[in-house]
Motif scaffolding. Sequence first.
Motif, PDB file in Angstrom:
ATOM      1  N   LYS A 170       1.385  -0.927   0.185  1.00 36.27           N
ATOM      2  CA  LYS A 170      -0.115  -0.481  -0.166  1.00 36.27           C
ATOM      3  C   LYS A 170       1.113   0.967   0.222  1.00 36.27           C
ATOM      4  N   LYS A 172       1.093   5.177   0.251  1.00 35.28           N
ATOM      5  CA  LYS A 172      -0.239   6.781   0.516  1.00 35.28           C
ATOM      6  C   LYS A 172       1.019   8.453   0.131  1.00 35.28           C
ATOM      7  N   SER A 200      -8.750   9.271  -6.535  1.00 33.52           N
ATOM      8  CA  SER A 200     -10.331   8.227  -6.069  1.00 33.52           C
ATOM      9  C   SER A 200     -10.915   7.752  -6.954  1.00 33.52           C
ATOM     10  N   GLU A 205      -6.512  -0.515  -4.639  1.00 32.41           N
ATOM     11  CA  GLU A 205      -6.184  -0.354  -3.586  1.00 32.41           C
ATOM     12  C   GLU A 205      -5.080  -0.562  -3.053  1.00 32.41           C
ATOM     13  N   PHE A 208      -3.026   5.765  -2.233  1.00 31.85           N
ATOM     14  CA  PHE A 208      -4.503   6.134  -1.944  1.00 31.85           C
ATOM     15  C   PHE A 208      -3.807   7.887  -1.162  1.00 31.85           C
ATOM     16  N   ASP A 210      -4.948  11.784  -0.717  1.00 34.81           N
ATOM     17  CA  ASP A 210      -5.381  13.076  -0.006  1.00 34.81           C
ATOM     18  C   ASP A 210      -4.840  14.337   0.143  1.00 34.81           C
ATOM     19  N   MET A 221       0.354  11.656  13.792  1.00 39.21           N
ATOM     20  CA  MET A 221      -1.296  11.551  14.292  1.00 39.21           C
ATOM     21  C   MET A 221      -1.384  12.228  15.456  1.00 39.21           C
ATOM     22  N   LYS A 230     -10.209  13.260   9.290  1.00 37.68           N
ATOM     23  CA  LYS A 230     -11.221  12.388   8.915  1.00 37.68           C
ATOM     24  C   LYS A 230      -9.509  12.398   7.585  1.00 37.68           C
ATOM     25  N   SER A 231      -9.177  11.235   7.640  1.00 37.51           N
ATOM     26  CA  SER A 231      -8.221  11.041   6.166  1.00 37.51           C
ATOM     27  C   SER A 231      -7.239   9.184   6.800  1.00 37.51           C
ATOM     28  N   SER A 232      -7.667   8.412   5.967  1.00 35.15           N
ATOM     29  CA  SER A 232      -6.563   7.194   5.596  1.00 35.15           C
ATOM     30  C   SER A 232      -5.156   8.055   5.432  1.00 35.15           C
ATOM     31  N   VAL A 233      -4.445   8.670   5.186  1.00 29.16           N
ATOM     32  CA  VAL A 233      -3.300   9.140   4.611  1.00 29.16           C
ATOM     33  C   VAL A 233      -2.931  10.454   5.914  1.00 29.16           C
TER      34      VAL A 233
END
Length: 234
Positions: A170, A172, A200, A205, A208, A210, A221, A230-233
């Motif tokens: 993965k 990011k 997007s 998969e 990613f 953002d 973090m 709010k972001s997975s990146v």
Amino acid sequence: MQYQHLIEPKKVLKVMLPFYFANDEKMLSVVIDALSLTDIDVYLYDTQDPTEIIRSFDVEVQRLNRIHILTFEDENKLFQQCAHDLATGKASLLMKGNIVSSTLLTFVLGNKNFVDYHGFLNHVACFHIPNYHKTLMLSDSAFNISPTIEEKKQIINNLSKFAMSLGYEKFKIALLSSVEKPIKKIQSSLDAVKLKQIFSRKQSEFLFVDGPFVFENAISMQNVIKKNIKSSVA
């Protein structure tokens, strides 16, 4: 060890590694380490013979046989051979030694076939930071000054291919700006929104994308939680 996760599948690393102007003890020590950690063969391109320095390391014969020395009369002939090896696939990358970056870059940009084959060129720096839980990459801090949306798309695609070649499952990408929300007067923030939308839609998969983010959003973090991002990146 730094970057240990990048060399764990060492049996896969059986490529020819060309190293240009590796002619001092510090750089040749890197070559010796690479031979012990992987199964690669190293080809040393230079205008002077580094054999005597290599002997000072007392390398065992098996590894010594994987060091190939190519000595040229001058830089011009060296780069001619380099261009040929890249064009024929004998070499797949350039490893920079004791040569100024501008000289190497002039050669790369002057090699039309190389540029045409790889398309858009960009810079990426990889960082191993003590006490940080993963490797970080930063682009494009040393080559493209003010890339357009289309150029940024190509940079992202290049980084994605690079990450895949390193074995990432993965990847990011945080699109950096000086602000965390799109603002009309700050082009980087507007570009980030457009690029996020573009990538997007591809529903990958692996990749990613953002943004916009300020730098702290991308690496801390604690900062993300504090600002309720709010972001997975992030």
